[in-house]
Design an enzyme around this catalytic site. Structure first.
Site, PDB file in Angstrom:
ATOM      1  N   TYR A   1     -42.641 -28.601   3.285  1.00 43.35           N
ATOM      2  CA  TYR A   1     -41.904 -27.689   2.409  1.00 43.35           C
ATOM      3  C   TYR A   1     -40.405 -27.814   2.637  1.00 43.35           C
ATOM      4  CZ  TYR A   1     -40.374 -23.439   0.083  1.00 43.35           C
ATOM      5  OH  TYR A   1     -39.726 -22.548  -0.738  1.00 43.35           O
TER       6      TYR A   1
ATOM      7  N   ASN B   1     -38.312 -23.701 -11.427  1.00 42.83           N
ATOM      8  CA  ASN B   1     -38.760 -22.724 -10.445  1.00 42.83           C
ATOM      9  C   ASN B   1     -40.103 -23.070  -9.814  1.00 42.83           C
ATOM     10  OD1 ASN B   1     -38.997 -19.860  -9.237  1.00 42.83           O
ATOM     11  ND2 ASN B   1     -40.791 -19.989 -10.576  1.00 42.83           N
TER      12      ASN B   1
ATOM     13  N   LYS C   1     -37.550 -29.197  -0.060  1.00 46.26           N
ATOM     14  CA  LYS C   1     -36.443 -28.379  -0.544  1.00 46.26           C
ATOM     15  C   LYS C   1     -35.089 -28.994  -0.205  1.00 46.26           C
ATOM     16  CE  LYS C   1     -38.681 -25.210  -2.751  1.00 46.26           C
ATOM     17  NZ  LYS C   1     -38.555 -25.087  -4.226  1.00 46.26           N
TER      18      LYS C   1
ATOM     19  N   LEU D   1     -41.117 -14.852  -8.305  1.00 44.21           N
ATOM     20  CA  LEU D   1     -39.709 -15.079  -8.626  1.00 44.21           C
ATOM     21  C   LEU D   1     -39.503 -15.519 -10.068  1.00 44.21           C
ATOM     22  CD1 LEU D   1     -38.627 -16.961  -5.370  1.00 44.21           C
ATOM     23  CD2 LEU D   1     -37.999 -14.626  -6.013  1.00 44.21           C
TER      24      LEU D   1
ATOM     25  N   THR E   1     -43.139 -12.385  -1.492  1.00 43.72           N
ATOM     26  CA  THR E   1     -43.884 -13.022  -2.576  1.00 43.72           C
ATOM     27  C   THR E   1     -45.225 -13.510  -2.044  1.00 43.72           C
ATOM     28  OG1 THR E   1     -43.041 -15.256  -2.144  1.00 43.72           O
ATOM     29  CG2 THR E   1     -41.713 -13.851  -3.592  1.00 43.72           C
TER      30      THR E   1
ATOM     31  N   ASP F   1     -47.598 -28.136 -17.028  1.00 44.34           N
ATOM     32  CA  ASP F   1     -48.013 -28.510 -15.685  1.00 44.34           C
ATOM     33  C   ASP F   1     -46.998 -29.545 -15.219  1.00 44.34           C
ATOM     34  OD1 ASP F   1     -49.092 -29.622 -13.401  1.00 44.34           O
ATOM     35  OD2 ASP F   1     -51.098 -29.930 -14.237  1.00 44.34           O
TER      36      ASP F   1
END
Length: 231
Positions: free
Chosen positions: A156, A80, A160, A13, A189, A53
């Protein structure tokens, strides 16, 4: 020319976002942790590589100093960079697993945004796009008709959800900066073994749209390629 900095932009992405924004006339600074892959991606696109990083204060500070010295400022910051984390079942998830995911997905955004905010404020119309996910949406994950409701990924999804809340809080705190969150959607992806039904171009539609808003554009929103996402 609009100058845009993108983290985690050497593939998937991030790379496609960089490609599309360059095509739209942006001067893109391609941020990546791996120098070899980052330079190769930047050379292929015609971007400038900046090593970063997002888990390292020193690395992020050095990246911001590099951009300050070379470009003097930026107009758009796209946070991102992200990781999926462990695939272990919920009863095997450890604090160390949580730290790994949140360090990149949430703390990394705070770290980069803090360092790059002075560079953004050199712009007449500063914009921040945080790449979140429908997996972090309470509405989407509780809607039986959506794919997000059928996935169990505690770390995850929680990270988010934090990204989206962080976005709304930054938007309230900084009226002079447009701060929005983008949901790429279920895109093919590396994250999902390229199983997603969307192309990587479709997956970047919301990111690109929010990165190219004007002075009268929205702030504090959560959007996918179809429009507003449920919280």
């Amino acid at each position: 020319m609009t100058t845009t900095f993108i983290t985690g932009a050497n593939k998937s992405l991030g790379y496609e976002t960089a490609r599309r924004l360059i095509e739209a006339g942006h001067d893109v600074l391609l941020g990546a942790r791996d120098p070899e892959r980052g330079r190769a991606a930047a050379d292929a696109l015609g971007a400038r590589f900046v090593r970063i990083d997002v888990t390292s204060d020193a690395s992020v500070a050095a990246a911001a100093a590099d951009v300050a010295a070379r470009e003097g400022g930026i107009d758009v910051l796209i946070n991102n960079a992200g990781v999926l984390g462990t695939h272990d079942p919920a009863d095997r998830i450890t604090a160390a697993d949580a730290g790994e995911v949140f360090e990149v997905n949430v703390v990394g955004i705070v770290r980069v945004t803090h360092a790059f905010l002075p560079l953004l404020r050199t712009s007449a119309h500063p914009v921040i796009v945080n790449v979140s996910s429908g997996m972090g949406s309470f509405g989407a994950t509780h809607d039986a008709g959506r794919v997000e409701s059928r996935v169990v990924a505690p770390l995850y999804t929680a990270s988010k959800a934090a990204v989206t809340m962080l976005t709304t809080q930054y938007a309230k705190a900084w009226p002079d900066v447009k701060v929005n969150a983008a949901d790429p959607g279920y895109t093919a992806t590396d994250f999902n073994g390229h199983s997603g039904p969307q192309t990587v171009t479709e997956g970047t539609d919301a990111i690109v749209a929010l990165a190219t808003i004007g002075a009268d554009g929205p702030t504090g929103t959560f959007q996918d390629r179809h429009g507003t996402m449920p919280w």
